[in-house]
Structures are given as C-alpha cells and as structure tokens.
Design a protein around this motif. Structure first.
Motif, PDB file in Angstrom:
ATOM      1  N   TRP A  82       6.940   1.452  -8.639  1.00  0.00           N
ATOM      2  CA  TRP A  82       6.694   2.473  -7.622  1.00  0.00           C
ATOM      3  C   TRP A  82       7.899   3.376  -7.404  1.00  0.00           C
ATOM      4  O   TRP A  82       7.749   4.494  -6.932  1.00  0.00           O
ATOM      5  CB  TRP A  82       6.231   1.852  -6.314  1.00  0.00           C
ATOM      6  N   ILE A  83       9.086   2.912  -7.758  1.00  0.00           N
ATOM      7  CA  ILE A  83      10.274   3.779  -7.681  1.00  0.00           C
ATOM      8  C   ILE A  83      10.315   4.699  -8.895  1.00  0.00           C
ATOM      9  O   ILE A  83      10.648   5.874  -8.792  1.00  0.00           O
ATOM     10  CB  ILE A  83      11.561   2.945  -7.567  1.00  0.00           C
ATOM     11  N   GLU A 109       6.543   9.796   0.795  1.00  0.00           N
ATOM     12  CA  GLU A 109       5.537   8.739   0.785  1.00  0.00           C
ATOM     13  C   GLU A 109       6.046   7.505   1.512  1.00  0.00           C
ATOM     14  O   GLU A 109       7.235   7.335   1.716  1.00  0.00           O
ATOM     15  CB  GLU A 109       5.064   8.465  -0.641  1.00  0.00           C
ATOM     16  N   ARG A 110       5.091   6.665   1.923  1.00  0.00           N
ATOM     17  CA  ARG A 110       5.421   5.433   2.639  1.00  0.00           C
ATOM     18  C   ARG A 110       4.839   4.255   1.867  1.00  0.00           C
ATOM     19  O   ARG A 110       3.666   4.259   1.488  1.00  0.00           O
ATOM     20  CB  ARG A 110       4.830   5.469   4.049  1.00  0.00           C
ATOM     21  N   LYS A 111       5.669   3.249   1.633  1.00  0.00           N
ATOM     22  CA  LYS A 111       5.228   1.985   1.042  1.00  0.00           C
ATOM     23  C   LYS A 111       5.182   0.972   2.173  1.00  0.00           C
ATOM     24  O   LYS A 111       6.206   0.701   2.808  1.00  0.00           O
ATOM     25  CB  LYS A 111       6.193   1.491  -0.031  1.00  0.00           C
ATOM     26  N   VAL A 120      10.132   2.724   3.193  1.00  0.00           N
ATOM     27  CA  VAL A 120       9.643   1.364   2.962  1.00  0.00           C
ATOM     28  C   VAL A 120       9.555   0.668   4.318  1.00  0.00           C
ATOM     29  O   VAL A 120      10.560   0.535   5.020  1.00  0.00           O
ATOM     30  CB  VAL A 120      10.582   0.581   2.017  1.00  0.00           C
ATOM     31  N   VAL A 121       8.344   0.237   4.671  1.00  0.00           N
ATOM     32  CA  VAL A 121       8.127  -0.401   5.968  1.00  0.00           C
ATOM     33  C   VAL A 121       7.447  -1.756   5.795  1.00  0.00           C
ATOM     34  O   VAL A 121       6.719  -1.983   4.824  1.00  0.00           O
ATOM     35  CB  VAL A 121       7.286   0.487   6.911  1.00  0.00           C
ATOM     36  N   THR A 158       0.848  -1.193   0.000  1.00  0.00           N
ATOM     37  CA  THR A 158       0.000   0.000   0.000  1.00  0.00           C
ATOM     38  C   THR A 158       0.881   1.240   0.000  1.00  0.00           C
ATOM     39  O   THR A 158       2.001   1.230   0.517  1.00  0.00           O
ATOM     40  CB  THR A 158      -0.936   0.033   1.221  1.00  0.00           C
ATOM     41  N   THR A 159       0.352   2.292  -0.576  1.00  0.00           N
ATOM     42  CA  THR A 159       1.061   3.569  -0.668  1.00  0.00           C
ATOM     43  C   THR A 159       0.309   4.607   0.136  1.00  0.00           C
ATOM     44  O   THR A 159      -0.905   4.721   0.030  1.00  0.00           O
ATOM     45  CB  THR A 159       1.135   4.036  -2.133  1.00  0.00           C
ATOM     46  N   THR A 160       1.060   5.351   0.933  1.00  0.00           N
ATOM     47  CA  THR A 160       0.486   6.452   1.699  1.00  0.00           C
ATOM     48  C   THR A 160       1.294   7.704   1.405  1.00  0.00           C
ATOM     49  O   THR A 160       2.508   7.724   1.628  1.00  0.00           O
ATOM     50  CB  THR A 160       0.549   6.152   3.215  1.00  0.00           C
TER      51      THR A 160
END
Length: 107
Positions: free
Chosen positions: A65-66, A43-45, A79-80, A2-4
């Motif tokens: 996504w990159i 952003e956070r993936k 990236v988490v 998911t992307t935030t």
C-alpha cells in the motif's frame, strides 16, 4: 485494513527520516527540532490494533500500500487504528515508510 481516498487537504507534519520503528520516530521528534512540512494527505488506511502494532514495529518492512503512493511526491497516507496515534507516511520512491510523522500540533 481498509483504504479510504480522501479529498486532498494540506497539513503540517513533522517527519522522522527513515525511522526503524515507532520508538525511533518518537525519539527523533522529541529529541531534535524538526521543521514541519506542508504536505497533502490523500488517503487514509484504517488498521486493526494488531495490524497497526505490526506496522509500527518495523517501518522498513515493504508494504504494497505504500508502493502505490510512489509516483506522488509530497503526498502522504494517514494511518489510523482504534486508540492509537495517527501516523502520516511518505514513501519517497520506496516500498516502505521512509518518512513517518505526526501533525505539528501533536508533538
């Protein structure tokens, strides 16, 4: 995955340049002095552990996504994944993780 989108914030990151994988990144960051850089996290993936492990095994593998981050130099993606270290990725004009790092206070 998911992307935030995040409100941009600055963070000091120690980046490894063109690491092949997570182990290569850690070798460089622990073996040499790498000057922290002040970057913008935008952003956070959030990945599952299996997605994260696939990503950390081959940073040179193209990632769509990159590629989307390409036009924004100085910005990076967090990236988490559950129970995994948080990584920070800069594209620098590529479709793979050209620069991967950790916060300066997590060495």
């Amino acid at each position: 995955m998911t992307t935030t989108l995040l409100p941009p914030y600055q963070l000091r990151i120690r980046f490894s340049r063109k690491p092949a994988n997570y182990r290569a990144m850690m070798r460089e960051l622990s073996g040499y002095y790498v000057e922290p850089e002040l970057i913008w996290v935008i952003e956070r993936k959030t990945m599952t552990q299996s997605e994260y492990r696939a990503f950390e095994r081959d940073f040179a593998k193209p990632q769509s996504w990159i590629w989307e981050l390409n036009s924004r130099p100085g910005h990076c993606i967090m990236v988490v994944a559950p129970r995994m270290p948080t990584l920070y990725v800069r594209a620098e004009g590529t479709d793979h993780a050209c620069y991967v790092g950790l916060p300066a206070d997590e060495e």
